[in-house]
Design an enzyme around this catalytic site. Sequence first.
Site, PDB file in Angstrom:
ATOM      1  N   HIS A  58       0.881  -1.183   0.000  1.00 55.38           N
ATOM      2  CA  HIS A  58       0.000   0.000   0.000  1.00 55.38           C
ATOM      3  C   HIS A  58       0.908   1.220   0.000  1.00 55.38           C
ATOM      4  O   HIS A  58       1.754   1.374   0.894  1.00 55.38           O
ATOM      5  CB  HIS A  58      -0.920  -0.017   1.226  1.00 55.38           C
ATOM      6  CG  HIS A  58      -1.874  -1.173   1.206  1.00 55.38           C
ATOM      7  ND1 HIS A  58      -2.028  -2.046   2.254  1.00 55.38           N
ATOM      8  CD2 HIS A  58      -2.711  -1.599   0.213  1.00 55.38           C
ATOM      9  CE1 HIS A  58      -2.927  -2.963   1.913  1.00 55.38           C
ATOM     10  NE2 HIS A  58      -3.350  -2.703   0.681  1.00 55.38           N
ATOM     11  N   GLU A  61       1.841   3.617   3.079  1.00 56.45           N
ATOM     12  CA  GLU A  61       2.287   3.033   4.353  1.00 56.45           C
ATOM     13  C   GLU A  61       3.818   3.106   4.384  1.00 56.45           C
ATOM     14  O   GLU A  61       4.523   2.140   4.067  1.00 56.45           O
ATOM     15  CB  GLU A  61       1.738   1.610   4.463  1.00 56.45           C
ATOM     16  CG  GLU A  61       0.203   1.626   4.447  1.00 56.45           C
ATOM     17  CD  GLU A  61      -0.443   0.249   4.498  1.00 56.45           C
ATOM     18  OE1 GLU A  61       0.283  -0.757   4.598  1.00 56.45           O
ATOM     19  OE2 GLU A  61      -1.675   0.195   4.427  1.00 56.45           O
ATOM     20  N   HIS A 151       3.456  -3.445   6.829  1.00 58.97           N
ATOM     21  CA  HIS A 151       2.417  -2.430   6.557  1.00 58.97           C
ATOM     22  C   HIS A 151       2.331  -1.451   7.727  1.00 58.97           C
ATOM     23  O   HIS A 151       2.947  -1.670   8.781  1.00 58.97           O
ATOM     24  CB  HIS A 151       1.043  -3.102   6.423  1.00 58.97           C
ATOM     25  CG  HIS A 151       0.867  -3.930   5.195  1.00 58.97           C
ATOM     26  ND1 HIS A 151      -0.061  -3.656   4.233  1.00 58.97           N
ATOM     27  CD2 HIS A 151       1.523  -5.046   4.778  1.00 58.97           C
ATOM     28  CE1 HIS A 151       0.019  -4.562   3.260  1.00 58.97           C
ATOM     29  NE2 HIS A 151       0.974  -5.417   3.573  1.00 58.97           N
ATOM     30  N   GLU A 215       1.860  -5.200  10.951  1.00 61.33           N
ATOM     31  CA  GLU A 215       1.418  -3.800  11.024  1.00 61.33           C
ATOM     32  C   GLU A 215       2.320  -3.065  12.011  1.00 61.33           C
ATOM     33  O   GLU A 215       2.452  -3.475  13.160  1.00 61.33           O
ATOM     34  CB  GLU A 215      -0.041  -3.729  11.499  1.00 61.33           C
ATOM     35  CG  GLU A 215      -1.032  -4.470  10.606  1.00 61.33           C
ATOM     36  CD  GLU A 215      -1.314  -3.769   9.287  1.00 61.33           C
ATOM     37  OE1 GLU A 215      -1.004  -2.560   9.164  1.00 61.33           O
ATOM     38  OE2 GLU A 215      -1.835  -4.438   8.370  1.00 61.33           O
TER      39      GLU A 215
HETATM   40  O1  LIG Z   1      -5.682  -0.349   8.549  1.00 64.01           O
HETATM   41  C1  LIG Z   1      -6.282  -0.954   7.687  1.00 64.01           C
HETATM   42  O2  LIG Z   1      -7.535  -0.934   7.602  1.00 64.01           O
HETATM   43  C2  LIG Z   1      -5.532  -1.785   6.663  1.00 64.01           C
HETATM   44  C3  LIG Z   1      -4.059  -2.002   6.938  1.00 64.01           C
HETATM   45  C4  LIG Z   1      -3.597  -3.055   5.952  1.00 64.01           C
HETATM   46  O3  LIG Z   1      -3.232  -2.729   4.862  1.00 64.01           O
HETATM   47  N1  LIG Z   1      -3.741  -4.318   6.352  1.00 64.01           N
HETATM   48  C5  LIG Z   1      -3.561  -5.429   5.465  1.00 64.01           C
HETATM   49  C6  LIG Z   1      -3.790  -6.708   6.210  1.00 64.01           C
HETATM   50  C7  LIG Z   1      -3.578  -7.913   5.344  1.00 64.01           C
HETATM   51  C8  LIG Z   1      -3.883  -9.238   6.025  1.00 64.01           C
HETATM   52  O4  LIG Z   1      -5.019  -9.417   6.478  1.00 64.01           O
HETATM   53  O5  LIG Z   1      -2.976 -10.097   6.073  1.00 64.01           O
HETATM   54  C9  LIG Z   1      -4.570  -5.316   4.319  1.00 64.01           C
HETATM   55  O6  LIG Z   1      -5.713  -4.898   4.559  1.00 64.01           O
HETATM   56  O7  LIG Z   1      -4.211  -5.652   3.200  1.00 64.01           O
HETATM   57 ZN   LIG Z   2      -1.361  -2.093   4.207  1.00 64.06          ZN
END
Ligand SMILES: O=C(O)CCC(=O)N[C@@H](CCC(=O)O)C(=O)O
Ligand SMILES: [Zn+2]
Length: 332
Positions: A58, A61, A151, A215
């Site tokens: 993303h 980030e 991320h 994260e």
């Molecule tokens: O903060 C958020 O809403 C999204 C942060 C983010 O990009 N998280 C990833 C997590 C991926 C996973 O579930 O492994 C995403 O949403 O792609």
């Molecule tokens: Zn992300």
Amino acid sequence: MSIPNNDLLAFTLAHPFFEETMTWSFAGGDAYLEHPGVLHIEPEQAPRHSVVLSAGIHGNETAPIELVNALVQQILAGELELNTRLLVVLGHPKAMLEGTRFCDVNLNRLFCGAWQRYEGMEVERAKHLEASVKRFFDDHHVGEKFHYDLHTAIRGSQYEKFAVHPFTNGKSYSLAQFAFHAACDIEAVLLSHQPATTFSYHSYATHGAHAATVELGQVKPFGENDLTRLSAIHDSLVALLNKAELAEKPVKDMKLFEVIDVLTKDSEDYQLNIPSDLKNFTGFEAGFVLAESSLGQYMIEQEGDAIVFPNTQLPVGQRAGLVVRVKDWSEF
Ligand SMILES: O=C(O)CCC(=O)N[C@@H](CCC(=O)O)C(=O)O
Ligand SMILES: [Zn+2]
């Protein structure tokens, strides 16, 4: 030819659509730039593991992008001796330049071949990234495979740093991975309950790598991150790359959660009944109507069940959040 000042990030942002590959040797190994932001490094010494470090899947980030770029600079300058194979991925150069999460479609929903069902500029990128990771892991011969996809979250969080563990489908978890997360100063681990089309799940399910989405705080523009908050993960990654060792700390220092439901935006009028600044991992009372739309509602089943990644600014059919429940380490 090499990257000026060993600065992969600056070079990637200056040449986001650069199409020629570049190969060069440096004091410590051989580097191969296969796509913008995709750098494969083979160490001079016999490698002891294969490690994929990705950031910026993303584009907005930025903290993990800065962290990974600093590691690459140290390696290419010969200041950090590499004893593992390394594939660095700065995921989405165009979105980085635009300061956005993505341009057309969310890149982190396109892996495991899901790109075949989408349209948009991210589709080619997902295809290339899958091919690069395949080439890299197909050439793995010694030690273990790792992929940490770094991320930052859109919202604040009760646990600033947390990891999403891929769905294992009954396979055993690696305690060494949990201990490594703890050493990285990760405060909570979330166990996924179903397959996904994320980058980390792709490496886990397709290539048998130890993998996680990690994260590392909240989204901020380039230059505004406090990288001292990432010193534990920096040091743990240095130990992995340099000594080929997984740092460890007691896992019980971390909270453990399991995903119990995925919230899906089922219509245009779908809404989450939470304030815009509600933090990830905030828990609710049983019976609370967390989400509703003209097609139905989602009610919290058990007191303390909490939400992670709430987001309704996305197309119908996509994930609007995860509902998670605390799990005890003794349940393992
Ligand atoms: O903060 C958020 O809403 C999204 C942060 C983010 O990009 N998280 C990833 C997590 C991926 C996973 O579930 O492994 C995403 O949403 O792609
Ligand atoms: Zn992300």
